[in-house]
Design a protein around this motif. Structure first.
Motif, PDB file in Angstrom:
ATOM      1  N   UNK A  27     -10.948  26.762 -66.891  1.00  0.00           N
ATOM      2  CA  UNK A  27     -12.267  26.154 -66.861  1.00  0.00           C
ATOM      3  C   UNK A  27     -12.919  26.237 -65.493  1.00  0.00           C
ATOM      4  N   UNK A  28     -12.114  26.079 -64.457  1.00  0.00           N
ATOM      5  CA  UNK A  28     -12.640  26.203 -63.098  1.00  0.00           C
ATOM      6  C   UNK A  28     -13.180  27.607 -62.849  1.00  0.00           C
ATOM      7  N   UNK A  29     -12.499  28.625 -63.396  1.00  0.00           N
ATOM      8  CA  UNK A  29     -12.973  30.003 -63.247  1.00  0.00           C
ATOM      9  C   UNK A  29     -14.314  30.194 -63.956  1.00  0.00           C
ATOM     10  N   UNK A  30     -14.465  29.576 -65.129  1.00  0.00           N
ATOM     11  CA  UNK A  30     -15.726  29.667 -65.869  1.00  0.00           C
ATOM     12  C   UNK A  30     -16.855  29.010 -65.085  1.00  0.00           C
ATOM     13  N   UNK A  31     -16.565  27.874 -64.450  1.00  0.00           N
ATOM     14  CA  UNK A  31     -17.579  27.180 -63.655  1.00  0.00           C
ATOM     15  C   UNK A  31     -18.005  28.022 -62.466  1.00  0.00           C
ATOM     16  N   UNK A  32     -17.032  28.638 -61.807  1.00  0.00           N
ATOM     17  CA  UNK A  32     -17.344  29.481 -60.648  1.00  0.00           C
ATOM     18  C   UNK A  32     -18.248  30.638 -61.050  1.00  0.00           C
ATOM     19  N   UNK A  33     -17.967  31.257 -62.199  1.00  0.00           N
ATOM     20  CA  UNK A  33     -18.788  32.373 -62.676  1.00  0.00           C
ATOM     21  C   UNK A  33     -20.214  31.918 -62.983  1.00  0.00           C
ATOM     22  N   UNK A  34     -20.352  30.751 -63.615  1.00  0.00           N
ATOM     23  CA  UNK A  34     -21.684  30.227 -63.927  1.00  0.00           C
ATOM     24  C   UNK A  34     -22.460  29.910 -62.654  1.00  0.00           C
ATOM     25  N   UNK A  35     -21.788  29.327 -61.679  1.00  0.00           N
ATOM     26  CA  UNK A  35     -22.453  28.991 -60.416  1.00  0.00           C
ATOM     27  C   UNK A  35     -22.965  30.244 -59.711  1.00  0.00           C
ATOM     28  N   UNK A  36     -22.178  31.313 -59.725  1.00  0.00           N
ATOM     29  CA  UNK A  36     -22.586  32.554 -59.070  1.00  0.00           C
ATOM     30  C   UNK A  36     -23.831  33.127 -59.746  1.00  0.00           C
ATOM     31  N   UNK A  37     -23.863  33.101 -61.072  1.00  0.00           N
ATOM     32  CA  UNK A  37     -25.027  33.621 -61.800  1.00  0.00           C
ATOM     33  C   UNK A  37     -26.268  32.791 -61.479  1.00  0.00           C
ATOM     34  N   UNK A  38     -26.138  31.458 -61.502  1.00  0.00           N
ATOM     35  CA  UNK A  38     -27.281  30.582 -61.247  1.00  0.00           C
ATOM     36  C   UNK A  38     -27.833  30.808 -59.846  1.00  0.00           C
ATOM     37  N   UNK A  39     -26.951  30.882 -58.855  1.00  0.00           N
ATOM     38  CA  UNK A  39     -27.387  31.079 -57.474  1.00  0.00           C
ATOM     39  C   UNK A  39     -28.194  32.358 -57.344  1.00  0.00           C
ATOM     40  N   UNK A  40     -27.752  33.418 -57.993  1.00  0.00           N
ATOM     41  CA  UNK A  40     -28.465  34.696 -57.934  1.00  0.00           C
ATOM     42  C   UNK A  40     -29.796  34.618 -58.672  1.00  0.00           C
ATOM     43  N   UNK A  41     -29.794  33.993 -59.851  1.00  0.00           N
ATOM     44  CA  UNK A  41     -31.016  33.897 -60.636  1.00  0.00           C
ATOM     45  C   UNK A  41     -32.082  33.084 -59.914  1.00  0.00           C
ATOM     46  N   UNK A  42     -31.695  31.956 -59.326  1.00  0.00           N
ATOM     47  CA  UNK A  42     -32.643  31.100 -58.629  1.00  0.00           C
ATOM     48  C   UNK A  42     -33.196  31.808 -57.392  1.00  0.00           C
ATOM     49  N   UNK A  43     -32.341  32.538 -56.719  1.00  0.00           N
ATOM     50  CA  UNK A  43     -32.757  33.260 -55.498  1.00  0.00           C
ATOM     51  C   UNK A  43     -33.810  34.327 -55.823  1.00  0.00           C
ATOM     52  N   UNK A  44     -33.692  34.936 -57.002  1.00  0.00           N
ATOM     53  CA  UNK A  44     -34.579  36.034 -57.359  1.00  0.00           C
ATOM     54  C   UNK A  44     -35.906  35.572 -57.952  1.00  0.00           C
ATOM     55  N   UNK A 102     -43.320  17.172 -64.299  1.00  0.00           N
ATOM     56  CA  UNK A 102     -42.349  18.117 -63.743  1.00  0.00           C
ATOM     57  C   UNK A 102     -42.145  17.817 -62.265  1.00  0.00           C
ATOM     58  N   UNK A 103     -40.899  17.658 -61.827  1.00  0.00           N
ATOM     59  CA  UNK A 103     -40.667  17.466 -60.388  1.00  0.00           C
ATOM     60  C   UNK A 103     -40.901  18.762 -59.628  1.00  0.00           C
ATOM     61  N   UNK A 104     -41.119  18.664 -58.341  1.00  0.00           N
ATOM     62  CA  UNK A 104     -41.337  19.856 -57.524  1.00  0.00           C
ATOM     63  C   UNK A 104     -40.008  20.527 -57.193  1.00  0.00           C
ATOM     64  N   UNK A 105     -40.080  21.804 -56.838  1.00  0.00           N
ATOM     65  CA  UNK A 105     -38.892  22.548 -56.446  1.00  0.00           C
ATOM     66  C   UNK A 105     -38.459  23.545 -57.501  1.00  0.00           C
ATOM     67  N   UNK A 106     -37.429  24.303 -57.178  1.00  0.00           N
ATOM     68  CA  UNK A 106     -36.848  25.256 -58.128  1.00  0.00           C
ATOM     69  C   UNK A 106     -36.125  24.472 -59.218  1.00  0.00           C
ATOM     70  N   UNK A 107     -36.561  24.665 -60.456  1.00  0.00           N
ATOM     71  CA  UNK A 107     -36.045  23.849 -61.560  1.00  0.00           C
ATOM     72  C   UNK A 107     -35.015  24.625 -62.375  1.00  0.00           C
ATOM     73  N   UNK A 108     -33.796  24.110 -62.418  1.00  0.00           N
ATOM     74  CA  UNK A 108     -32.753  24.664 -63.280  1.00  0.00           C
ATOM     75  C   UNK A 108     -32.780  23.901 -64.597  1.00  0.00           C
ATOM     76  N   UNK A 109     -32.906  24.635 -65.692  1.00  0.00           N
ATOM     77  CA  UNK A 109     -32.942  24.042 -67.029  1.00  0.00           C
ATOM     78  C   UNK A 109     -31.587  24.278 -67.702  1.00  0.00           C
TER      79      UNK A 109
END
Length: 414
Positions: A396-413, A52-59
């Motif tokens: 599709x761009x709107x879907x990507x933006x929504x996914x990015x926002x969720x990931x950023x919040x999840x990783x931060x928490x 496993x690499x170091x750091x916050x891991x997004x799966x």
């Protein structure tokens, strides 16, 4: 984003674990059929082949090549967002595994997803310790999601859809008290109809964001091959029974139209025999007056193949065994796409693209070949089809933006 797994779901998980021997047998069968990678088979039982690499891991997980391809814009964004954080991407199909292992950027690791067994999934989670999970177009596989929830890993389902049979099955379980919302933190559905299905299962953290597969795509404005004196039809992602139907049709078309070229692109190149004497893509063959038939015999080149096409007949849609393949990569290349009647596995894409004219639906292989030839004389229809697809790319761009926002919040928490 933490979920409490209900007693009923834990019972469902325990029942699934009793079928471990069946799952082992299926993996062994797939190995014998060439659908698994022998030297990586332990990954299917949760045994990691790399550290496993170091750091916050997004799966990120997508079952096959099409689903994992839809996640690549997230990979690019996440790696650029923080140069210290890695990405783990998992899949199941051999073609996706081999392609991703060769093409993923630095700090992105590929592994095979463990089978649907609690012990194997626990072993996987203990090694990788993901900080968040994004699943693309995945059915609700309870054993995986139960273990993810118990490990307190926030999870997002993107491009979410439920087949009618799966929806009915889960609705019966909900009636028995099984809590579906505890399986996943949030759902981003492909369209409002799919969002309503998840809400009917009491997954209130659901919204229709669009299809991530359309993100970061614009159709190319390239000169038609007909300007060069020939017209190229790609029979893409075809399966054996479809080729039996299409071969005489395409052979007759080649005899009748000297300007026609055909690229055959089977879904599983392992089926190509050593006695196949047609010009091969791997040997440099390309469509033209001297190579009117070309066979694609390597994986990972579909964007190049589609760039050679004037029109694509999409396989998997002329056999009810398969249910179709995604037309998006072909549309991205600027080629019009013809889809057969059996596209149930891509129903949400068909529902959104067919009414707008972005794909052409036909009822048979013979009609598909006739339509492919007719499109040469109808450049305005081709232009309308590709313009309709441009609207889908904006969604599709709107879907990507929504996914990015969720990931950023999840990783931060985490």
């Amino acid at each position: 984003m933490q979920r409490q797994v209900s007693l009923q779901l834990r019972i469902v998980g325990a029942i699934i674990d009793l079928a471990a021997w069946l799952i082992r047998r299926e993996i062994k069968r797939r190995l014998g059929a060439g659908k698994e990678i022998p030297h990586r088979i332990n990954e299917r039982f949760g045994m990691a082949s790399v550290e496993r690499p170091t750091g916050k891991l997004l799966w990120l997980h997508g079952a096959s090549l099409g689903e994992t391809a839809s996640l690549l814009p997230i990979v690019t964004w996440f790696l650029a967002k923080d140069p210290t954080n890695p990405v783990l991407i998992t899949s199941v199909s051999r073609s996706s595994s081999e392609t991703l292992s060769q093409t993923l950027p630095e700090r992105a690791v590929h592994q095979l997803l463990p089978g649907e067994n609690g012990a194997w999934i626990e072993r996987f989670l203990q090694h990788w310790r993901p900080d968040a999970l994004v699943l693309a177009e995945q059915e609700l596989w309870p054993r995986l999601l139960i273990k993810v929830a118990q490990a307190r890993v926030p999870s997002l389902l993107v491009n979410a859809r439920l087949s009618e049979s799966s929806f009915k099955r889960w609705r019966r379980l909900v009636a028995l008290g099984v809590s579906v919302p505890s399986l996943v933190s949030e759902v981003h559905a492909q369209n409002p109809d799919q969002a309503d299905k998840f809400k009917a299962l009491r997954v209130q953290s659901t919204r229709a964001t669009g299809n991530l597969k359309f993100a970061h795509v614009t159709t190319s404005q390239r000169r038609s091959k007909s300007d060069l004196g020939y017209w190229t039809v790609v029979f893409a992602m075809s399966h054996a029974e479809e080729e039996v139907l299409a071969s005489p049709q395409l052979r007759q078309a080649l005899d009748d139209h000297q300007e026609l070229c055909v690229i055959h692109c089977p879904r599983h190149i392992e089926r190509l025999g050593s006695d196949d004497r047609r010009p091969k893509w791997s040997q440099g063959a390309r469509p033209g007056p001297n190579s009117r038939e070309v066979v694609v015999d390597v994986y990972g080149v579909m964007s190049q193949v589609y760039a050679e096409s004037d029109v694509v007949i999409l396989g998997g849609s002329f056999t009810d065994r398969v249910g179709g393949h995604s037309p998006i990569e072909a549309l991205v290349s600027g080629a019009p796409v013809i889809v057969g009647p059996d596209h149930w596995a891509q129903q949400s894409i068909g529902d959104s693209l067919a009414p707008s004219g972005a794909v052409i639906l036909v009822s048979s292989v013979s009609e598909a070949v006739a339509k492919a030839l007719a499109l040469r004389k109808d450049p305005e229809m081709v232009a309308r089809q590709l313009k309709a697809f441009e609207q889908q790319s904006r969604e599709g761009e709107a879907a990507l933006t929504a996914a990015q926002a969720w990931i950023a919040k999840a990783i931060e928490q985490t």
